[in-house]
Motif scaffolding. Sequence first.
Motif, PDB file in Angstrom:
ATOM      1  N   CYS A   5       0.842  -1.191   0.000  1.00  0.00           N
ATOM      2  CA  CYS A   5       0.000   0.000   0.000  1.00  0.00           C
ATOM      3  C   CYS A   5       0.878   1.242   0.000  1.00  0.00           C
ATOM      4  O   CYS A   5       2.095   1.150   0.173  1.00  0.00           O
ATOM      5  N   ASN A   6       0.270   2.395  -0.187  1.00  0.00           N
ATOM      6  CA  ASN A   6       1.030   3.637  -0.329  1.00  0.00           C
ATOM      7  C   ASN A   6       0.453   4.756   0.524  1.00  0.00           C
ATOM      8  O   ASN A   6      -0.749   4.790   0.804  1.00  0.00           O
ATOM      9  N   ASN A   7       1.320   5.694   0.913  1.00  0.00           N
ATOM     10  CA  ASN A   7       0.835   6.966   1.424  1.00  0.00           C
ATOM     11  C   ASN A   7       0.038   7.634   0.309  1.00  0.00           C
ATOM     12  O   ASN A   7       0.349   7.457  -0.877  1.00  0.00           O
ATOM     13  N   CYS A   8      -0.973   8.382   0.688  1.00  0.00           N
ATOM     14  CA  CYS A   8      -1.918   8.883  -0.312  1.00  0.00           C
ATOM     15  C   CYS A   8      -2.099  10.395  -0.224  1.00  0.00           C
ATOM     16  O   CYS A   8      -2.286  10.937   0.870  1.00  0.00           O
ATOM     17  N   LEU A   9      -2.040  11.038  -1.378  1.00  0.00           N
ATOM     18  CA  LEU A   9      -2.316  12.471  -1.487  1.00  0.00           C
ATOM     19  C   LEU A   9      -3.594  12.651  -2.284  1.00  0.00           C
ATOM     20  O   LEU A   9      -3.679  12.239  -3.438  1.00  0.00           O
ATOM     21  N   LEU A  10      -4.606  13.248  -1.660  1.00  0.00           N
ATOM     22  CA  LEU A  10      -5.853  13.569  -2.339  1.00  0.00           C
ATOM     23  C   LEU A  10      -5.812  15.060  -2.648  1.00  0.00           C
ATOM     24  O   LEU A  10      -5.823  15.881  -1.724  1.00  0.00           O
ATOM     25  N   TYR A  11      -5.749  15.404  -3.921  1.00  0.00           N
ATOM     26  CA  TYR A  11      -5.594  16.810  -4.273  1.00  0.00           C
ATOM     27  C   TYR A  11      -6.656  17.216  -5.292  1.00  0.00           C
ATOM     28  O   TYR A  11      -7.272  16.378  -5.953  1.00  0.00           O
ATOM     29  N   GLY A  12      -6.863  18.509  -5.401  1.00  0.00           N
ATOM     30  CA  GLY A  12      -7.813  19.006  -6.396  1.00  0.00           C
ATOM     31  C   GLY A  12      -8.591  20.194  -5.895  1.00  0.00           C
ATOM     32  O   GLY A  12      -8.219  20.865  -4.930  1.00  0.00           O
ATOM     33  N   ASP A  13      -9.716  20.452  -6.555  1.00  0.00           N
ATOM     34  CA  ASP A  13     -10.492  21.665  -6.302  1.00  0.00           C
ATOM     35  C   ASP A  13     -11.197  21.619  -4.953  1.00  0.00           C
ATOM     36  O   ASP A  13     -11.483  20.541  -4.407  1.00  0.00           O
ATOM     37  N   LYS A  14     -11.467  22.801  -4.434  1.00  0.00           N
ATOM     38  CA  LYS A  14     -12.110  22.916  -3.124  1.00  0.00           C
ATOM     39  C   LYS A  14     -13.528  22.347  -3.161  1.00  0.00           C
ATOM     40  O   LYS A  14     -14.226  22.411  -4.176  1.00  0.00           O
ATOM     41  N   GLY A  15     -13.940  21.789  -2.033  1.00  0.00           N
ATOM     42  CA  GLY A  15     -15.311  21.312  -1.883  1.00  0.00           C
ATOM     43  C   GLY A  15     -15.654  20.053  -2.642  1.00  0.00           C
ATOM     44  O   GLY A  15     -16.828  19.745  -2.833  1.00  0.00           O
ATOM     45  N   THR A  16     -14.647  19.296  -3.082  1.00  0.00           N
ATOM     46  CA  THR A  16     -14.926  18.103  -3.892  1.00  0.00           C
ATOM     47  C   THR A  16     -14.951  16.810  -3.073  1.00  0.00           C
ATOM     48  O   THR A  16     -15.120  15.730  -3.625  1.00  0.00           O
ATOM     49  N   GLY A  17     -14.784  16.904  -1.753  1.00  0.00           N
ATOM     50  CA  GLY A  17     -14.943  15.720  -0.907  1.00  0.00           C
ATOM     51  C   GLY A  17     -13.659  15.008  -0.550  1.00  0.00           C
ATOM     52  O   GLY A  17     -13.703  13.828  -0.176  1.00  0.00           O
ATOM     53  N   LYS A  18     -12.532  15.683  -0.619  1.00  0.00           N
ATOM     54  CA  LYS A  18     -11.253  15.023  -0.308  1.00  0.00           C
ATOM     55  C   LYS A  18     -11.179  14.635   1.177  1.00  0.00           C
ATOM     56  O   LYS A  18     -10.931  13.482   1.516  1.00  0.00           O
ATOM     57  N   SER A  19     -11.416  15.611   2.040  1.00  0.00           N
ATOM     58  CA  SER A  19     -11.362  15.340   3.484  1.00  0.00           C
ATOM     59  C   SER A  19     -12.479  14.387   3.900  1.00  0.00           C
ATOM     60  O   SER A  19     -12.262  13.495   4.743  1.00  0.00           O
ATOM     61  N   SER A  20     -13.648  14.562   3.327  1.00  0.00           N
ATOM     62  CA  SER A  20     -14.784  13.694   3.670  1.00  0.00           C
ATOM     63  C   SER A  20     -14.495  12.245   3.304  1.00  0.00           C
ATOM     64  O   SER A  20     -14.904  11.326   4.010  1.00  0.00           O
ATOM     65  N   THR A  21     -13.791  12.039   2.199  1.00  0.00           N
ATOM     66  CA  THR A  21     -13.430  10.677   1.797  1.00  0.00           C
ATOM     67  C   THR A  21     -12.561  10.013   2.857  1.00  0.00           C
ATOM     68  O   THR A  21     -12.785   8.851   3.230  1.00  0.00           O
ATOM     69  N   VAL A  22     -11.575  10.737   3.353  1.00  0.00           N
ATOM     70  CA  VAL A  22     -10.673  10.167   4.361  1.00  0.00           C
ATOM     71  C   VAL A  22     -11.450   9.828   5.632  1.00  0.00           C
ATOM     72  O   VAL A  22     -11.289   8.740   6.207  1.00  0.00           O
ATOM     73  N   LYS A  23     -12.312  10.729   6.081  1.00  0.00           N
ATOM     74  CA  LYS A  23     -13.076  10.482   7.310  1.00  0.00           C
ATOM     75  C   LYS A  23     -14.050   9.321   7.132  1.00  0.00           C
ATOM     76  O   LYS A  23     -14.236   8.515   8.053  1.00  0.00           O
ATOM     77  N   ALA A  24     -14.671   9.230   5.963  1.00  0.00           N
ATOM     78  CA  ALA A  24     -15.606   8.129   5.703  1.00  0.00           C
ATOM     79  C   ALA A  24     -14.882   6.794   5.671  1.00  0.00           C
ATOM     80  O   ALA A  24     -15.402   5.775   6.162  1.00  0.00           O
TER      81      ALA A  24
END
Length: 409
Positions: free
Chosen positions: A217-236
């Motif tokens: 597995c790998n360390n993961c960077l979720l990047y992109g436009d604001k409000g697209t659910g990056k942080s929510s994905t990690v918490k979910a």
Amino acid sequence: MNKVKKTRMLLSSLSVFRGILNRSVPKAYYRLLSSLEKEPDEFLSAYGDFYSLISERSCSDRLAYSMTEAALFGENCFTRAAAGGKYDLLPENLLEAVKRDCEAILAAAELTADEILQSYKYYDEISEIADTLPRWSAGECAESFKMFDGSLKNVAEYYKENGCGIFARYKAFIWRDGDIQPVLHPDKIDMDSFTGYERQREQVVGNTRSFIEGKSCNNCLLYGDKGTGKSSTVKAIANEFRRDGLRIVEMPKERLTDFPLLVDKIAALPMKFIIFIDDLSFQKQDRSYTSLKAVLEGGLAARPDNALIYATSNRRHIVKESFSDRTDDDVNTRDNMQESLSLSDRFGLAVCYSIPTKDEFVDIVCALAEEKGIDMTREELEKGSERFALSRGGRSPRCAKQYVESLFC
């Protein structure tokens, strides 16, 4: 020897679970039992203190739960080994000590107030007062102790599924004041809360599942436009896999220099951890930038095997660059550019969350509206959401959610 005095002696001789006597309810309970031969004022004071405490803790009608909960969330050599699925590797004499402690705790949890009062040395002197004292009810034990039947197998399975110590009681944490602190009211978002971005989430979920299963597995960077659910994905994802022993620790980006301290605290624990860094970006290469690089790859205090780093950022390359960085008089300009790009390059998995197209945006709005029971046609929702998005500066899942919520105002 009567039942109450025997129970007091059993508590006195706790070994593996001895730490529960430092917890407030068992500590006050033990003080009460220890005052059975003391003067009436001291005994009655211990009784009053104990009942006051269990009333404040809302457990005057479930003393058994409060007593066994202290052991349930205790951390010791047995609970750590059980949480890691290795309790059967412990010495047999230690496992026997655990069984004995469990029996002692259960015996203490089952004592009634009347049994304790009638065992008091000077009961005849206080009988008139004793009749007016409040009583408690035992109720049911905490979950793992309900499973105790003389064998530790079921108890160990509980710890394996739920973790031990503070990591059994809580599932989400934050690094604060040099220590891991629990989040008392974590976001309960789950994977069913999303519409769209299925491909991106599948990548992150697959990586997390491999981590849980001990695969590559790998360390993961979720990047992109604001409000697209990056942080929510990690918490979910943290909520999705918590029953598989996964815990999440948020590391504020301004505390990245504390990474070696965090690593030291979790490296020996049996649970798996996501170290979450939200909104990661740097204006320049500072101390925290260097610390994170070292943990990701190359430092002595490297990421432990039971942890992955998940970071979110609006920037793909994390470190802010300007044209002046490429036109200064530094002889090794290319080296400087490579240094700026090297941090994001150390995330083995980079997942892009871009703004949705118009149709994708309307799909999200319609799904949210249906979930909330809003009776509007797709055309009405499309017109309204487009106006709302324009006023908010662009489309995003966050904007879609805000629009649907505005319909209730």
